[in-house]
Design a protein around this motif. Structure first.
Motif, PDB file in Angstrom:
ATOM      1  N   SER A  18      32.832  42.251  28.757  1.00 62.90           N
ATOM      2  CA  SER A  18      34.043  41.435  28.884  1.00 62.90           C
ATOM      3  C   SER A  18      33.676  39.953  28.815  1.00 62.90           C
ATOM      4  O   SER A  18      32.827  39.478  29.576  1.00 62.90           O
ATOM      5  CB  SER A  18      34.738  41.742  30.218  1.00 62.90           C
ATOM      6  N   GLU A  19      34.336  39.232  27.915  1.00 66.69           N
ATOM      7  CA  GLU A  19      34.100  37.786  27.804  1.00 66.69           C
ATOM      8  C   GLU A  19      34.476  37.081  29.104  1.00 66.69           C
ATOM      9  O   GLU A  19      33.806  36.128  29.529  1.00 66.69           O
ATOM     10  CB  GLU A  19      34.913  37.223  26.639  1.00 66.69           C
ATOM     11  N   THR A  20      35.527  37.575  29.766  1.00 69.15           N
ATOM     12  CA  THR A  20      35.956  36.966  31.033  1.00 69.15           C
ATOM     13  C   THR A  20      34.880  37.113  32.096  1.00 69.15           C
ATOM     14  O   THR A  20      34.558  36.157  32.812  1.00 69.15           O
ATOM     15  CB  THR A  20      37.263  37.625  31.518  1.00 69.15           C
ATOM     16  N   ARG A  21      34.304  38.309  32.204  1.00 67.90           N
ATOM     17  CA  ARG A  21      33.285  38.524  33.241  1.00 67.90           C
ATOM     18  C   ARG A  21      32.012  37.737  32.946  1.00 67.90           C
ATOM     19  O   ARG A  21      31.363  37.238  33.873  1.00 67.90           O
ATOM     20  CB  ARG A  21      33.006  40.026  33.384  1.00 67.90           C
ATOM     21  N   ARG A  23      31.959  34.878  31.412  1.00 66.79           N
ATOM     22  CA  ARG A  23      32.310  33.490  31.754  1.00 66.79           C
ATOM     23  C   ARG A  23      32.270  33.285  33.267  1.00 66.79           C
ATOM     24  O   ARG A  23      31.830  32.233  33.754  1.00 66.79           O
ATOM     25  CB  ARG A  23      33.702  33.164  31.205  1.00 66.79           C
ATOM     26  N   LEU A  42      39.566  29.823  34.514  1.00 66.05           N
ATOM     27  CA  LEU A  42      39.702  30.797  33.430  1.00 66.05           C
ATOM     28  C   LEU A  42      41.126  30.873  32.888  1.00 66.05           C
ATOM     29  O   LEU A  42      41.364  31.589  31.897  1.00 66.05           O
ATOM     30  CB  LEU A  42      39.279  32.187  33.931  1.00 66.05           C
ATOM     31  N   LEU A  44      43.719  32.304  34.272  1.00 62.02           N
ATOM     32  CA  LEU A  44      44.193  33.658  34.487  1.00 62.02           C
ATOM     33  C   LEU A  44      44.843  33.746  35.862  1.00 62.02           C
ATOM     34  O   LEU A  44      44.667  32.860  36.700  1.00 62.02           O
ATOM     35  CB  LEU A  44      43.031  34.665  34.402  1.00 62.02           C
ATOM     36  N   VAL A  49      41.756  38.166  38.127  1.00 57.92           N
ATOM     37  CA  VAL A  49      40.396  37.772  38.507  1.00 57.92           C
ATOM     38  C   VAL A  49      39.892  38.659  39.648  1.00 57.92           C
ATOM     39  O   VAL A  49      38.723  39.063  39.662  1.00 57.92           O
ATOM     40  CB  VAL A  49      40.354  36.281  38.908  1.00 57.92           C
ATOM     41  N   HIS A  52      38.488  41.821  38.289  1.00 56.87           N
ATOM     42  CA  HIS A  52      37.159  41.602  37.713  1.00 56.87           C
ATOM     43  C   HIS A  52      36.103  41.467  38.817  1.00 56.87           C
ATOM     44  O   HIS A  52      34.997  42.005  38.706  1.00 56.87           O
ATOM     45  CB  HIS A  52      37.162  40.336  36.840  1.00 56.87           C
TER      46      HIS A  52
END
Length: 329
Positions: A18-21, A23, A42, A44, A49, A52
């Protein structure tokens, strides 16, 4: 921290899909952040969050604790590890064949000298009374899954399985630990010293004693106001020095430990007190110490199987070389 690339470790490996994780890991590598701060950075929602964070906590990548903020309680997140090594080989390589590993329960120490605050706990109950060092000598201490002390040390024995002309070229010790504060306190630094074979190999400054959120494996009977988990750290004494999660602690090398096979001959190395190393041809001692006269005398908390965020004991790997094989080759 060495991670085999297997299906058993999919929860951890999926964290990097995951790009979010990824980051989030970048952001938390700079400093601990609250869920709200991460959500803002982020762009979001806090709910997303939080999901995640929960996944990364379950995989052992993050730790979090509830702290007091300007607008009430907030969840503060930190990285649980500084580095990971992914192992792709399913068959043992030549390097892996020249190694052995052992798992040592945290309660299976062979020597100790501790000062309060201190205590021991199995996965079902306290062992003896809190803050009474005498119980560290109770025979039930071998069943401890969690132990803590405000100052002093516990010492373990690592078996020496070397034979002939084999000698150690690397020892790695992975364990879950924190400092020791009354209750818990994430900002409670402690200078924790490590000794192998009677040699002081380095001192690591532990940032705190962690609580507020129950450890993933901490039993339900354990007091919520006490420390709940630690950080998973790997100490490695290599041919080029001593490292904690890849960051250099000292110039002490594996050769400086003077560890060889039982019955071998040769000159012993000397330890930090100037005495001959006790590891020559014998079991290898591992001492974990918090000195009362240290700059940060914050104590030690150790978490083993059935406590904390990692269901594991003290894991030791020993890599060795054979001088006779090198000569023949």
């Amino acid at each position: 921290m060495n991670i085999p690339v297997t299906l058993n470790n999919m929860p951890l490996l999926e964290c990097f899909a995951s790009e979010t994780r990824v980051r989030m890991i970048e952001l938390l590598g700079e400093r601990p952040m609250s869920v709200g701060e991460l959500a803002e950075m982020l762009e979001l929602s806090s709910a997303i969050v939080t999901k995640h964070v929960q996944k990364m906590e379950s995989a052992g990548l993050l730790t979090s604790e509830s702290v007091t903020g300007t607008r009430g309680r907030r969840k503060l997140c930190s990285l649980a590890v500084d580095s990971l090594i992914l192992n792709f080989r399913s068959r043992p390589s030549e390097e892996q064949r020249s190694a052995y590993a052992v798992s040592i329960p945290v309660g299976q120490y062979v020597d100790h000298e501790v000062q309060p605050t201190c205590g021991l706990a199995s996965d079902k109950r306290l062992i003896g009374m809190m803050d009474d060092p005498r119980y560290f000598a109770d025979p039930q201490h071998v069943g401890a899954r969690h132990l803590w002390y405000g100052a002093g040390y516990v010492e373990y024995r690592i078996p020496n399985y070397l034979v002939g002309t084999q000698s150690v070229r690397e020892i790695s010790v992975t364990l879950e630990l924190g400092s020791e504060a009354p209750g818990y306190n994430a900002n409670w630094p402690s200078d924790i010293s490590f000794h192998l074979g009677g040699v002081h190999v380095g001192t690591w400054v532990c940032p705190g004693n962690f609580g507020g959120t129950r450890g993933l494996y901490t039993p339900e009977w354990w007091d919520e106001q006490s420390s709940q988990y630690g950080l998973l750290k790997t100490l490695s004494v290599r041919e080029d020095g001593t490292f904690m999660d890849g960051l250099k602690l000292s110039d002490v090398t594996a050769a400086d430990l003077g560890i060889s096979a039982p019955g071998s001959t040769g000159k012993n190395k000397t330890n930090d007190t100037g005495n001959a190393s006790a590891s020559k041809g014998r079991d290898i001692s591992l001492r974990i110490e918090s000195r009362s006269d240290a700059a940060n005398p914050g104590g030690v908390s150790l978490f083993g199987r059935g406590f904390g965020n990692y269901d594991r004991d003290i894991e030791v790997s020993v890599k060795f070389s054979d001088s006779s094989r090198e000569i023949r080759s």
